[in-house]
Scaffold this motif. Structure first.
Motif, mmCIF file in Angstrom:
data_model
loop_
_atom_site.group_PDB
_atom_site.id
_atom_site.type_symbol
_atom_site.label_atom_id
_atom_site.label_comp_id
_atom_site.label_asym_id
_atom_site.label_seq_id
_atom_site.Cartn_x
_atom_site.Cartn_y
_atom_site.Cartn_z
ATOM 1 N N LEU A 43 -3.505 8.740 8.365
ATOM 2 C CA LEU A 43 -3.758 8.403 6.968
ATOM 3 C C LEU A 43 -4.786 7.286 6.873
ATOM 4 O O LEU A 43 -4.660 6.255 7.537
ATOM 5 C CB LEU A 43 -2.468 7.971 6.281
ATOM 6 C CG LEU A 43 -1.392 9.038 6.098
ATOM 7 C CD1 LEU A 43 -0.164 8.438 5.427
ATOM 8 C CD2 LEU A 43 -1.920 10.212 5.274
ATOM 9 N N GLY A 44 -5.795 7.486 6.036
ATOM 10 C CA GLY A 44 -6.769 6.450 5.795
ATOM 11 C C GLY A 44 -6.179 5.340 4.936
ATOM 12 O O GLY A 44 -5.153 5.534 4.257
ATOM 13 N N GLN A 45 -6.819 4.195 4.935
ATOM 14 C CA GLN A 45 -6.295 3.066 4.170
ATOM 15 C C GLN A 45 -6.320 3.327 2.670
ATOM 16 O O GLN A 45 -5.496 2.790 1.915
ATOM 17 C CB GLN A 45 -7.098 1.802 4.484
ATOM 18 C CG GLN A 45 -8.565 1.875 4.080
ATOM 19 C CD GLN A 45 -9.285 0.546 4.195
ATOM 20 O OE1 GLN A 45 -8.649 -0.500 4.181
ATOM 21 N NE2 GLN A 45 -10.599 0.581 4.301
ATOM 22 N N THR A 46 -7.235 4.168 2.211
ATOM 23 C CA THR A 46 -7.416 4.362 0.775
ATOM 24 C C THR A 46 -6.281 5.135 0.117
ATOM 25 O O THR A 46 -6.119 5.062 -1.101
ATOM 26 C CB THR A 46 -8.729 5.102 0.499
ATOM 27 O OG1 THR A 46 -8.779 6.299 1.292
ATOM 28 C CG2 THR A 46 -9.924 4.226 0.850
ATOM 29 N N VAL A 47 -5.497 5.882 0.869
ATOM 30 C CA VAL A 47 -4.463 6.712 0.241
ATOM 31 C C VAL A 47 -3.362 5.857 -0.391
ATOM 32 O O VAL A 47 -2.600 6.343 -1.227
ATOM 33 C CB VAL A 47 -3.847 7.718 1.237
ATOM 34 C CG1 VAL A 47 -4.907 8.663 1.766
ATOM 35 C CG2 VAL A 47 -3.122 7.012 2.369
ATOM 36 N N ARG A 48 -3.288 4.582 0.002
ATOM 37 C CA ARG A 48 -2.259 3.696 -0.560
ATOM 38 C C ARG A 48 -2.861 2.567 -1.399
ATOM 39 O O ARG A 48 -2.155 1.660 -1.818
ATOM 40 C CB ARG A 48 -1.402 3.103 0.564
ATOM 41 C CG ARG A 48 -0.544 4.137 1.279
ATOM 42 C CD ARG A 48 0.470 3.465 2.196
ATOM 43 N NE ARG A 48 1.325 4.442 2.851
ATOM 44 C CZ ARG A 48 1.085 4.987 4.040
ATOM 45 N NH1 ARG A 48 -0.009 4.628 4.706
ATOM 46 N NH2 ARG A 48 1.902 5.852 4.561
ATOM 47 N N LEU A 49 -4.165 2.633 -1.625
ATOM 48 C CA LEU A 49 -4.819 1.608 -2.429
ATOM 49 C C LEU A 49 -5.010 2.091 -3.866
ATOM 50 O O LEU A 49 -5.091 3.284 -4.128
ATOM 51 C CB LEU A 49 -6.180 1.250 -1.832
ATOM 52 C CG LEU A 49 -6.186 0.641 -0.423
ATOM 53 C CD1 LEU A 49 -7.612 0.365 0.018
ATOM 54 C CD2 LEU A 49 -5.358 -0.633 -0.370
ATOM 55 N N LYS A 50 -5.071 1.143 -4.783
ATOM 56 C CA LYS A 50 -5.319 1.498 -6.182
ATOM 57 C C LYS A 50 -6.087 0.384 -6.855
ATOM 58 O O LYS A 50 -5.665 -0.783 -6.839
ATOM 59 C CB LYS A 50 -4.001 1.757 -6.923
ATOM 60 C CG LYS A 50 -4.202 2.269 -8.341
ATOM 61 C CD LYS A 50 -2.889 2.657 -8.991
ATOM 62 C CE LYS A 50 -3.122 3.225 -10.383
ATOM 63 N NZ LYS A 50 -1.852 3.620 -11.047
ATOM 64 N N LYS A 51 -7.212 0.746 -7.420
ATOM 65 C CA LYS A 51 -8.020 -0.187 -8.202
ATOM 66 C C LYS A 51 -8.355 0.509 -9.509
ATOM 67 O O LYS A 51 -9.391 1.162 -9.645
ATOM 68 C CB LYS A 51 -9.279 -0.581 -7.435
ATOM 69 C CG LYS A 51 -10.108 -1.650 -8.126
ATOM 70 C CD LYS A 51 -11.293 -2.046 -7.260
ATOM 71 C CE LYS A 51 -12.192 -3.043 -7.975
ATOM 72 N NZ LYS A 51 -11.484 -4.294 -8.307
ATOM 73 N N GLY A 52 -7.420 0.405 -10.471
ATOM 74 C CA GLY A 52 -7.572 1.128 -11.719
ATOM 75 C C GLY A 52 -7.461 2.622 -11.478
ATOM 76 O O GLY A 52 -6.481 3.108 -10.928
ATOM 77 N N TYR A 53 -8.492 3.368 -11.848
ATOM 78 C CA TYR A 53 -8.507 4.813 -11.660
ATOM 79 C C TYR A 53 -9.128 5.203 -10.322
ATOM 80 O O TYR A 53 -9.341 6.384 -10.051
ATOM 81 C CB TYR A 53 -9.269 5.502 -12.804
ATOM 82 C CG TYR A 53 -10.570 4.835 -13.166
ATOM 83 C CD1 TYR A 53 -11.712 5.010 -12.399
ATOM 84 C CD2 TYR A 53 -10.641 4.009 -14.281
ATOM 85 C CE1 TYR A 53 -12.897 4.388 -12.714
ATOM 86 C CE2 TYR A 53 -11.837 3.371 -14.621
ATOM 87 C CZ TYR A 53 -12.955 3.567 -13.835
ATOM 88 O OH TYR A 53 -14.136 2.945 -14.153
ATOM 89 N N LEU A 54 -9.425 4.219 -9.485
ATOM 90 C CA LEU A 54 -10.013 4.479 -8.173
ATOM 91 C C LEU A 54 -9.030 4.134 -7.060
ATOM 92 O O LEU A 54 -8.161 3.277 -7.222
ATOM 93 C CB LEU A 54 -11.298 3.664 -8.001
ATOM 94 C CG LEU A 54 -12.436 3.955 -8.976
ATOM 95 C CD1 LEU A 54 -13.528 2.904 -8.834
ATOM 96 C CD2 LEU A 54 -12.989 5.352 -8.753
#
Length: 301
Positions: A43-54
């Motif tokens: 799993l990449g780090q981005t799958v658990r990140l959230k910055k608004g709608y991104l």
């Protein structure tokens, strides 16, 4: 065009979120499906990140994409979700890195922007198919089998009802994806190139006037004038009067395509509906309205 290598049981595959943040419960379910195919999942780090709608910052999403292609242990890159955001990182993507490390890249919807950019700047065949963080059907799972063994995809009316808008026979590479993203690419360095290609389009929950406007925009931009053929996928809606919506949608298609000099077929179950048949973008294809059918060469080597 570059064909990525096929997958083998035991291979490690990466999952990233280059656009919007995925639903974590659905993501976990998708990871279980990938593991049921005999794959290991990174799993990449981005799958658990959230910055608004991104799903994280542009830099974080870009870094995730580059890491998965650069890491020799990762044999394929799957997108967790669409939404919005891939156009924001397209200009910073290292396409030479992707060209030198070709591997399976899979997703749809907002991922359309990356499909087009990667194909046109790296020469890599990519795959339009269901996201990892989505509700999979048995057909969706079957779609992933094309990544293990090279197989020609033959889509006929036995799969779904196909309607011929303009008869004929077309040969060319199949390109395209989500209608909104294709329209958004116009006038940019990542503008979709349709000349000599079979153009595939799909859309979700857009009012008819918006579909009309986008088709007209593509027409005025000359994207239908030199195309080899047009394949229309799912155009789904959440409106209550679905029958009327699709009746008026069909009128739109007839308006734009009945005078085409190339074959046009609608009704392919590819896009935001279920099932969502996966297929390789950039692969050579044949569309013949006599049957009708769409045949696409294997996207892997």
């Amino acid at each position: 065009m570059l064909k990525p290598n096929h997958l083998c049981p035991g291979d490690v595959v990466g999952v990233i979120a280059p656009a919007g943040p995925p639903d974590l419960k659905q993501l976990q379910q998708g990871v279980r499906y990938l593991k049921s195919l005999g794959l290991q999942v990174c799993l990449g780090q981005t799958v658990r990140l959230k910055k608004g709608y991104l799903s994280g910052t542009d830099e974080e999403r870009l870094s995730d994409l580059h890491y998965m292609f650069q890491n020799p242990q990762i044999k394929a890159v799957f997108c967790a979700r669409g939404g919005y955001g891939t156009a924001r990182i397209a200009e910073q993507v290292n396409y030479e890195l992707i060209r030198c490390h070709p591997k399976i890249f899979w997703g749809y919807s907002d991922i359309t922007y990356l499909h087009t950019a990667i194909r046109q700047y790296s020469g890599l065949i990519t795959f339009h198919g269901p996201m990892i963080a989505s509700e999979w059907t048995e057909t969706d799972i079957i779609s992933f089998r094309q990544l293990f063994t090279p197989v020609e995809i033959v889509y006929t009316s036995a799969v779904s009802s196909l309607q011929v808008i303009k008869p004929g026979r077309a040969n060319g590479r199949i390109v395209g994806g989500n209608l909104t993203l294709l329209t958004d690419s116009l006038g940019t360095p990542f503008e979709i190139q349709t000349a000599g290609n079979i153009l595939f389009m799909e859309e979700v929950d857009e009012p008819l006037y918006r579909i009309d406007a986008m088709l007209n925009h593509l027409r005025l931009a000359g994207k239908f004038s030199s195309v080899a053929g047009i394949a229309l996928g799912e155009f789904t809606t959440d409106k209550q009067d679905e029958a009327q919506y699709h009746s008026e949608l069909n009128d739109l298609f007839v308006h734009y395509f009945h005078n085409c000099a190339v074959p046009v077929v609608q009704g392919f179950s590819m896009g935001h509906g279920q099932p969502n048949f996966g297929f390789p973008l950039g692969a050579r294809a044949v569309m013949n309205t006599c049957f009708p059918l769409l045949s696409i060469e294997p996207g892997i080597s």
